[in-house]
Design an enzyme around this catalytic site. Structure first.
Site, PDB file in Angstrom:
ATOM      1  N   ASN A 148       6.462  18.450   1.811  1.00 14.72           N
ATOM      2  CA  ASN A 148       7.379  17.457   2.365  1.00 14.72           C
ATOM      3  C   ASN A 148       8.696  18.118   2.799  1.00 14.72           C
ATOM      4  O   ASN A 148       9.051  19.169   2.279  1.00 14.72           O
ATOM      5  CB  ASN A 148       7.675  16.376   1.322  1.00 14.72           C
ATOM      6  CG  ASN A 148       6.533  15.377   1.191  1.00 14.72           C
ATOM      7  OD1 ASN A 148       5.948  14.971   2.183  1.00 14.72           O
ATOM      8  ND2 ASN A 148       6.216  14.997  -0.027  1.00 14.72           N
ATOM      9  N   HIS A 170      -1.820  11.736  -0.011  1.00 11.35           N
ATOM     10  CA  HIS A 170      -2.796  10.822  -0.624  1.00 11.35           C
ATOM     11  C   HIS A 170      -2.330   9.372  -0.643  1.00 11.35           C
ATOM     12  O   HIS A 170      -2.973   8.522  -1.271  1.00 11.35           O
ATOM     13  CB  HIS A 170      -3.115  11.279  -2.055  1.00 11.35           C
ATOM     14  CG  HIS A 170      -1.902  11.459  -2.930  1.00 11.35           C
ATOM     15  ND1 HIS A 170      -1.607  12.643  -3.530  1.00 11.35           N
ATOM     16  CD2 HIS A 170      -0.908  10.609  -3.260  1.00 11.35           C
ATOM     17  CE1 HIS A 170      -0.488  12.506  -4.220  1.00 11.35           C
ATOM     18  NE2 HIS A 170      -0.046  11.279  -4.071  1.00 11.35           N
ATOM     19  N   HIS A 199       4.295   8.042   5.101  1.00 10.07           N
ATOM     20  CA  HIS A 199       5.071   7.217   4.171  1.00 10.07           C
ATOM     21  C   HIS A 199       5.551   5.900   4.781  1.00 10.07           C
ATOM     22  O   HIS A 199       6.090   5.054   4.079  1.00 10.07           O
ATOM     23  CB  HIS A 199       6.269   7.984   3.588  1.00 10.07           C
ATOM     24  CG  HIS A 199       5.875   9.041   2.609  1.00 10.07           C
ATOM     25  ND1 HIS A 199       6.799   9.724   1.834  1.00 10.07           N
ATOM     26  CD2 HIS A 199       4.660   9.542   2.264  1.00 10.07           C
ATOM     27  CE1 HIS A 199       6.179  10.598   1.060  1.00 10.07           C
ATOM     28  NE2 HIS A 199       4.876  10.506   1.316  1.00 10.07           N
ATOM     29  N   ARG A 269      16.613  -6.043  -9.915  1.00  7.92           N
ATOM     30  CA  ARG A 269      15.568  -7.056  -9.723  1.00  7.92           C
ATOM     31  C   ARG A 269      14.316  -6.451  -9.095  1.00  7.92           C
ATOM     32  O   ARG A 269      13.184  -6.811  -9.457  1.00  7.92           O
ATOM     33  CB  ARG A 269      16.102  -8.186  -8.843  1.00  7.92           C
ATOM     34  CG  ARG A 269      15.077  -9.231  -8.450  1.00  7.92           C
ATOM     35  CD  ARG A 269      15.719 -10.407  -7.728  1.00  7.92           C
ATOM     36  NE  ARG A 269      16.553  -9.976  -6.608  1.00  7.92           N
ATOM     37  CZ  ARG A 269      16.083  -9.691  -5.384  1.00  7.92           C
ATOM     38  NH1 ARG A 269      14.781  -9.782  -5.143  1.00  7.92           N
ATOM     39  NH2 ARG A 269      16.898  -9.336  -4.415  1.00  7.92           N
TER      40      ARG A 269
END
Length: 436
Positions: A148, A170, A199, A269
């Site tokens: 990456n 993957h 991604h 949250r």
């Protein structure tokens, strides 16, 4: 007999997975495995792992460990790349700590954002140098890249060198398995189509026997059954209508909406794990140290268990002619018609004796393409900076990065880039270290 070279083989745990995958195929059992790393200690541990896997499978491949890159690459049929330029310390820590001074928080920082930009700038020149060696020593090699930032690296490599590079991740396969668990449908019964950029690809179809399974996925959210570590992606599903292939912790830092310093309650949250990659690196280091100790014990036995990585499947298909579909990161060239032709996309690829052949997906939904374009802009400018040495593009990439721009003003971004370039120093090309 195929010669398969592992670049960065000191990544022992990941190398173990790939070695087990490759050597468990009977047709690849006599492969010539060359393990290369600049760290002799880590390399030694990986060699022990390779030999234990061979013993467990009762096979006798040729296994060579070397710190000589020319020797490792000479005549290679496949090169699997898994390096990390600059390591956890100092570079990854720098990518997190300096932005924090400005109030800019990250989760993974290896793909986009200011961390992804800096990782690309220090990684691309090293990968291009390796590609030059491949041109000289193994011009017909298939380069399988796991490093990456995936899209930036593959874009730069395919632009700078004729060496065939395919990026592997993957996330598509892994997320499909997660969704299958969420909706209670066996993953082997599911047929899906995903497309986009690494991604930030989306499932355009998620079906079983022609039945659309998206209603079951939406019901997970309606019933309050969203896994704690997947809240961001399920939130995005409600707003964009499709499920994204990369994890919530990754995706949250690719857009301007989720990590907001003035909204800490939203971060809590949505269960967004700030500084997650720092924690993972520390866990990985401890795991490697444990692995090293275990491998030095002659009594330790390794069982070869197949992973969900694509590398072995690609090699097996090319060597045997057996057809498979994998997801690869390749130059677009029309696979997705409403994304730039020269960017790097993640799409289905047919693999057989003819090699890796990207599938034409066509036009994807307009709003998904628009979201991807915000990342492609940053990727393009970072690649340009890395290949040309034009420092001005680093500032432009950072200013156009969605998360960075949402949190910082122009003066702050400019100053942060200057500090990061100075801190990275020798890890960056000299041309980038000169003030614009």
């Amino acid at each position: 007999m195929a010669k398969i070279t592992f670049i960065g083989a000191g990544s022992t745990v990941f190398a173990q997975n790939l070695l087990g995958d490759i050597l468990s195929y009977p047709e690849l059992a006599d492969s010539e495995i060359h393990l290369y790393d600049i760290d002799a200690e880590r390399l030694s541990t990986s060699e022990i792992v390779a030999r234990k896997i061979a013993d467990a499978l009762k096979i006798k491949p040729t296994i060579v460990a070397t710190t000589d890159r020319d020797r490792a690459l000479d005549g290679a049929d496949y090169a699997i790349n898994m390096i990390q330029v600059g390591g956890y310390k100092p570079c990854t820590v720098t990518d997190f700590e300096l932005p924090k001074k400005y109030g800019l928080r990250q989760t993974i920082a290896d793909t986009l954002g200011i961390g992804g930009i800096m990782r690309g700038l220090r990684t691309i020149p090293v990968l291009v140098g390796m590609a030059r060696d491949m041109e000289r020593l193994c011009p017909d090699v298939l380069h399988l890249n796991y490093v990456n930032p995936m899209a930036m690296n593959c874009w730069a490599l395919n632009r700078a060198s004729p060496i065939r590079t395919v990026g592997l991740c993957h996330s598509v396969r892994g997320t499909a398995a997660q969704l299958a668990r969420d909706i209670g449908v066996p993953v082997e019964e599911i047929n899906y189509l995903a497309a986009g950029i690494n991604h930030i690809a989306f499932y355009l179809k998620f079906e079983r026997n022609g039945e659309d399974l998206y209603p079951l996925i939406r019901k997970v959210a309606q019933d309050g059954r969203v896994p704690e570590d997947n809240r961001v992606r399920y939130d995005l599903l409600q707003r964009f209508g499709h499920f994204v292939t990369e994890s919530s912790e990754h995706f949250s830092e690719y857009v301007p909406w989720y990590i907001k310093r003035d909204r800490p309650e939203a971060i809590e949250r949505l269960n967004i794990p700030l500084d997650e990659y720092i924690r993972r690196c520390e866990v990985n280091i401890a795991e490697w140290q444990q692995t090293q100790a275990e491998m030095e014990d002659p009594k330790t036995v390794i069982q070869a268990v197949r992973s969900n990585e694509y590398a072995s499947e690609i090699i097996h298909s090319r060597e045997t002619g057996i057809s498979r579909v994998v997801y690869g990161n390749v130059i677009n060239r029309g696979s997705i018609t409403n994304l730039p032709a020269d960017c790097c996309v993640e799409v289905p690829c047919l693999v057989d004796g003819n090699g890796v052949q990207p599938v034409t997906v066509g036009e994807i939904p307009m709003h998904l393409a628009a979201l991807m374009q915000t990342s492609i802009n940053v990727q393009r400018l970072t690649v340009e900076a890395a290949l040309t040495g034009d420092r001005s593009h680093v500032y432009h990439a950072a200013m156009l990065d969605p998360h960075t721009a949402a949190e910082l003003g122009p003066d702050q971004i400019w100053s942060l880039v200057d500090e990061l370039i100075e801190a990275h120093g020798e890890w960056l090309p000299a041309s980038l270290r000169h003030a614009a």
